[in-house]
Design an enzyme around this catalytic site. Structure first.
Site, PDB file in Angstrom:
ATOM      1  N   CYS A   1       0.891  -1.313   0.165  1.00  0.00           N
ATOM      2  CA  CYS A   1      -0.015   0.018   0.058  1.00  0.00           C
ATOM      3  C   CYS A   1       0.971   1.447   0.108  1.00  0.00           C
ATOM      4  O   CYS A   1       2.128   1.174  -0.001  1.00  0.00           O
ATOM      5  CB  CYS A   1      -0.862   0.011   1.198  1.00  0.00           C
ATOM      6  SG  CYS A   1      -0.110  -0.024   2.842  1.00  0.00           S
ATOM      7  N   ALA A   2       0.456   2.608   0.310  1.00  0.00           N
ATOM      8  CA  ALA A   2       1.193   3.646   0.152  1.00  0.00           C
ATOM      9  C   ALA A   2       2.058   3.753   1.346  1.00  0.00           C
ATOM     10  O   ALA A   2       3.537   4.175   1.200  1.00  0.00           O
ATOM     11  CB  ALA A   2       0.181   5.004   0.364  1.00  0.00           C
TER      12      ALA A   2
END
Length: 378
Positions: free
Chosen positions: A73-74
């Site tokens: 994810c980020a």
């Protein structure tokens, strides 16, 4: 079964070793399409995190159970949640990327490019971003070329080499990442060199005033004297007639894009003159090491760094070096992209010293790919 952590260094080794890996990217589709972890033998599944809040049933038959799966994810939080859901559902071999794409963007991998009796040259590969920077060490002194903002990494390497950073050069005013040049100069007291025409407002040595920069057993020639094209103040550096630090003028498989200043025809003309008049004078056996790479798998060589002899680059991109001027400029105009590097105007302002931001803001601005090459072989 427990969720395992994979560091960005471990992931980089998988990329460089061309290992197989299944990646479950839980960022939004647009973010995934714009920028992802690139691996020659990687498989991908992109399902946004918010679609998995109620469970992973919809992807249970799409995620392999017999091989390593890396959830990305980020920043790491969302991937941990999804990873735990997969573990609870009976999956094994589940990893989450520590600190996510944020950390992937910031990894620097050091490799040795060249060594002789006079100097040692290291390349720092920013694997997730496509940016390259360099350190030249000679007799306990170090010169940096195009350093990123991770200044402590360079200081640490210099200390390991028993050297002091005394000189820093930027080949141009970068648009896709924040330079560490001025920060390093303030930290170390090194002389910092940049083209005056790039409009920086802090103290530096103007490259226009230096045909050569010498230190210890190194002569760094500011090429001919300039190689504009990517920006009006772009330069290349020829070191001891052995290595060409080409910045964003020449890449392994193309040229730097000359359209960031909305003067594509004017700057394409400069680029043509640089390639056909200045670079043409350099010998085929000189090793070209650029400021960026576009495709790590295609551009990294058998010695583990991104670079090639100028002769090989000429052969591979023959049209780039032989196209008549008007055809060259017309081709560059047609290939000019409307897609600019993310946040490039604010990044340029920071690199000029016009705007100041904290480290969190720098990190936010740099997320995403580099877009400094726009055409290959013209």
């Amino acid at each position: 079964m427990t969720l395992k952590i994979m560091t960005v260094k471990q992931l980089a080794e998988k990329v460089l070793n061309k290992e197989h890996l299944f990646i479950l990217d839980v960022r939004n589709e647009s973010d995934f399409q714009d920028w992802k972890v690139e691996g020659e033998n990687f498989e991908y599944l992109n399902i946004p995190y918010f679609e998995l809040l109620d469970g992973i049933d919809e992807i249970a038959d799409k995620v392999p159970r017999d091989q390593d799966v890396l959830v990305i994810c980020a920043k790491g939080g969302s991937s941990e949640f999804v990873g735990e859901e997969l573990i609870d559902a009976g999956f094994d071999h589940i990893y989450t990327l520590e600190d996510g794409m944020k950390a992937w963007s910031e990894l620097l991998k050091k490799v040795k490019v060249y060594e002789d009796d006079h100097m040692k040259v290291f390349q720092f590969i920013r694997v997730g971003k496509g940016c390259l920077s360099y350190m030249i060490v000679s007799d306990q002194e170090a010169l940096l070329v195009d350093p990123a903002r991770f200044v402590n990494d360079y200081v640490k390497v210099a200390e390991e080499e028993g050297a002091k950073i005394t000189h820093i050069v930027d080949s141009h005013l970068h648009a896709d990442h924040i330079s560490g040049g001025n920060m390093l100069a303030e930290m170390t007291g090194a002389k910092y060199y940049l083209m005056k025409s790039e409009g920086a407002v802090f103290n530096f040595e103007a490259l226009e005033d230096h045909e050569k920069i010498g230190f210890k057993q190194v002569q760094l020639e500011v090429l001919a004297v300039k190689t504009p094209g990517h920006t009006p103040g772009s330069v290349s550096f020829l070191v001891n007639d052995k290595l060409l630090f080409s910045g964003d003028t020449i890449f392994i498989s193309g040229l730097g894009r000359p359209d960031l200043g909305n003067k594509v025809r004017e700057w394409a003309n400069d680029l043509y003159n640089s390639v056909h008049n200045k670079v043409a004078e350099i010998a085929d056996d000189v090793i070209v090491i650029p400021g960026h790479f576009a495709d790590l798998d295609a551009e990294i060589n058998s010695d583990g760094y991104i670079g090639d002899t100028l002769g090989n680059i000429r052969k591979r991109n023959e049209k780039m070096f032989t196209t008549p001027k008007e055809e060259f400029i017309s081709s560059v105009e047609k290939s000019a992209s409307s897609v600019k590097p993310p946040n490039f105007e604010e990044i340029v302002a920071i690199n000029r010293g016009v705007e100041k931001v904290d480290s969190d803001k720098m990190q936010e601005l740099e997320i995403g790919p580099n877009r400094c090459a726009v055409h290959h072989g013209v």
